[in-house]
Design a protein around this motif. Structure first.
Motif, short mmCIF file in Angstrom:
data_model
loop_
_atom_site.label_atom_id
_atom_site.label_comp_id
_atom_site.label_asym_id
_atom_site.label_seq_id
_atom_site.Cartn_x
_atom_site.Cartn_y
_atom_site.Cartn_z
N VAL A 59 -47.06 -17.73 -1.85
CA VAL A 59 -47.79 -16.46 -1.74
C VAL A 59 -48.18 -16.01 -3.13
O VAL A 59 -47.56 -16.38 -4.13
N GLU A 60 -49.22 -15.19 -3.18
CA GLU A 60 -49.70 -14.70 -4.47
C GLU A 60 -48.71 -13.75 -5.11
O GLU A 60 -48.11 -12.90 -4.43
N ALA A 61 -48.53 -13.89 -6.41
CA ALA A 61 -47.74 -12.92 -7.15
C ALA A 61 -48.49 -11.59 -7.20
O ALA A 61 -49.72 -11.56 -7.18
N PRO A 62 -47.78 -10.48 -7.25
CA PRO A 62 -48.46 -9.19 -7.31
C PRO A 62 -49.14 -8.98 -8.65
O PRO A 62 -48.87 -9.68 -9.63
N GLU A 63 -50.02 -8.01 -8.66
CA GLU A 63 -50.67 -7.63 -9.91
C GLU A 63 -49.70 -6.75 -10.71
O GLU A 63 -49.26 -5.71 -10.23
N VAL A 64 -49.37 -7.22 -11.89
CA VAL A 64 -48.43 -6.49 -12.74
C VAL A 64 -49.02 -6.34 -14.13
O VAL A 64 -49.44 -7.33 -14.74
N THR A 65 -49.08 -5.12 -14.61
CA THR A 65 -49.47 -4.85 -15.99
C THR A 65 -48.41 -3.94 -16.60
O THR A 65 -47.74 -3.18 -15.89
N ASN A 121 -37.54 -6.83 -19.01
CA ASN A 121 -36.32 -6.14 -19.38
C ASN A 121 -36.20 -4.87 -18.56
O ASN A 121 -37.03 -3.98 -18.66
N MET A 122 -35.15 -4.78 -17.73
CA MET A 122 -35.03 -3.62 -16.85
C MET A 122 -33.64 -3.02 -16.91
O MET A 122 -32.67 -3.68 -17.31
N LYS A 123 -33.58 -1.74 -16.54
CA LYS A 123 -32.32 -0.99 -16.54
C LYS A 123 -31.65 -1.06 -17.91
O LYS A 123 -30.45 -1.27 -18.01
N ASP A 124 -32.43 -0.91 -18.97
CA ASP A 124 -31.92 -1.15 -20.31
C ASP A 124 -32.45 -0.08 -21.26
O ASP A 124 -33.38 0.66 -20.94
N ASP A 125 -31.86 -0.03 -22.42
CA ASP A 125 -32.31 0.81 -23.51
C ASP A 125 -33.23 -0.02 -24.40
O ASP A 125 -32.89 -1.16 -24.75
N ASP A 126 -34.40 0.52 -24.75
CA ASP A 126 -35.36 -0.29 -25.49
C ASP A 126 -34.85 -0.70 -26.86
O ASP A 126 -35.12 -1.82 -27.33
N GLY A 148 -37.55 -0.50 -13.05
CA GLY A 148 -37.56 -1.61 -12.10
C GLY A 148 -38.84 -1.69 -11.29
O GLY A 148 -38.84 -2.18 -10.14
N GLU A 149 -39.97 -1.27 -11.87
CA GLU A 149 -41.23 -1.26 -11.13
C GLU A 149 -41.76 -2.66 -10.86
O GLU A 149 -42.44 -2.89 -9.86
N VAL A 150 -41.46 -3.61 -11.75
CA VAL A 150 -41.91 -4.99 -11.51
C VAL A 150 -41.21 -5.56 -10.28
O VAL A 150 -41.84 -6.18 -9.42
N ALA A 151 -39.91 -5.35 -10.19
CA ALA A 151 -39.19 -5.82 -9.01
C ALA A 151 -39.73 -5.18 -7.74
O ALA A 151 -39.85 -5.84 -6.69
N GLN A 152 -40.09 -3.90 -7.82
CA GLN A 152 -40.68 -3.23 -6.66
C GLN A 152 -42.00 -3.88 -6.26
O GLN A 152 -42.32 -4.01 -5.08
N ALA A 153 -42.80 -4.29 -7.27
CA ALA A 153 -44.08 -4.93 -6.98
C ALA A 153 -43.90 -6.25 -6.24
O ALA A 153 -44.73 -6.63 -5.41
N PHE A 154 -42.81 -6.95 -6.52
CA PHE A 154 -42.53 -8.22 -5.86
C PHE A 154 -41.82 -8.05 -4.52
O PHE A 154 -41.55 -9.03 -3.84
N ARG A 155 -41.53 -6.83 -4.14
CA ARG A 155 -40.69 -6.56 -2.96
C ARG A 155 -41.21 -7.22 -1.70
O ARG A 155 -40.44 -7.73 -0.88
#
Length: 241
Positions: A59-65, A121-126, A148-155
């Motif tokens: 399946v296609e990966a979501p659009e992530v920017t 990098n998620m749930k982290d301090d920059d 965690g918006e990238v993970a949400q995009a792949f949901r």
């Protein structure tokens, strides 16, 4: 198609970072515990199991920017035409630290075979995340994604359900494989080799082996070569793939 725009770098409250670190120090990040995000996505520790998708089933990966830790804009579309290894990680995660030499080793070996790497990098301090990538001399960028918006995009496709997780995206932008938990040299090269051949990107058997180069450097006493990606230990050393 699902999409996500990872916002500008937002440093989480220090108390939140401290709490996350404390909880994960107790759980070991890889011992069967769940991490609940603020968006309702639940992350569980993974055992490193891999799922491979046949060409017809991808399946296609979501659009992530988003924005990298260094503040640069980046999109998954920037990697179209090549194989992309997308790795979800955090600086507080023990299994992430353990697998980093593997990622560095494979990244170095497959750079001329149309394979690129991108961290999330998620749930982290920059600040902690930047210190980690600097200390580890990570040679590829990472999107900063505290919420965690990238993970949400792949949901709705093939979500990364653990930290760490690795998703392999083919040159057509489709998800070819996923690893839940830390990956290994043999596993990751085994996922990449068929894709490299499928898309005519080269002969994986002819790639340089970091472990061989280190062994040769050790024999000649060359400290610069001996300090290449897997010299810190953790890469499985080049027999696999």
């Amino acid at each position: 198609m699902p999409s996500a725009r990872v916002g500008a770098r937002r440093r989480p409250p220090r108390t939140a970072v401290t709490l996350i670190a404390a909880v994960l120090a107790l759980s070991g990040c890889g011992g069967g515990n769940e991490i609940q995000s603020g968006e309702g996505e639940r992350f569980i520790s993974g055992d490193g199991s891999a799922t491979v998708f046949d060409t017809a089933d991808r399946v296609e990966a979501p659009e992530v920017t988003g924005t990298t830790l260094e503040g640069d804009g980046l999109s998954l579309d920037d990697y179209e035409g090549g194989i992309l290894v997308l790795n979800v990680w955090a600086s507080w995660c023990g299994p992430c630290r353990a697998e980093q030499p593997v990622l560095d080793e494979v990244h170095a070996e497959y750079a001329d075979l149309g394979v690129d790497f991108l961290g999330v990098n998620m749930k982290d301090d920059d600040t902690a995340a930047l210190a980690y990538t600097s200390a580890q001399e990570v040679g590829y960028p990472s999107l900063f994604d505290y919420p965690g918006e990238v993970a949400q995009a792949f949901r709705d496709t093939v979500p990364p359900r653990a930290i760490p997780s690795t998703i392999v995206i083919d040159p057509d932008g489709r998800i070819a494989a996923r690893v839940i938990g830390p990956t290994t040299y043999g596993q990751l090269t085994g996922l990449l080799d068929p894709l490299v051949v499928e898309f005519g990107l080269g002969d994986p058997a002819e790639r340089p082996r970091v472990a061989d180069e280190e062994a040769a450097a050790s024999d000649t006493g060359d400290p610069e070569s001996a300090g290449s990606p897997s010299a810190s230990g953790g890469g499985s050393g080049g027999g696999g793939g």
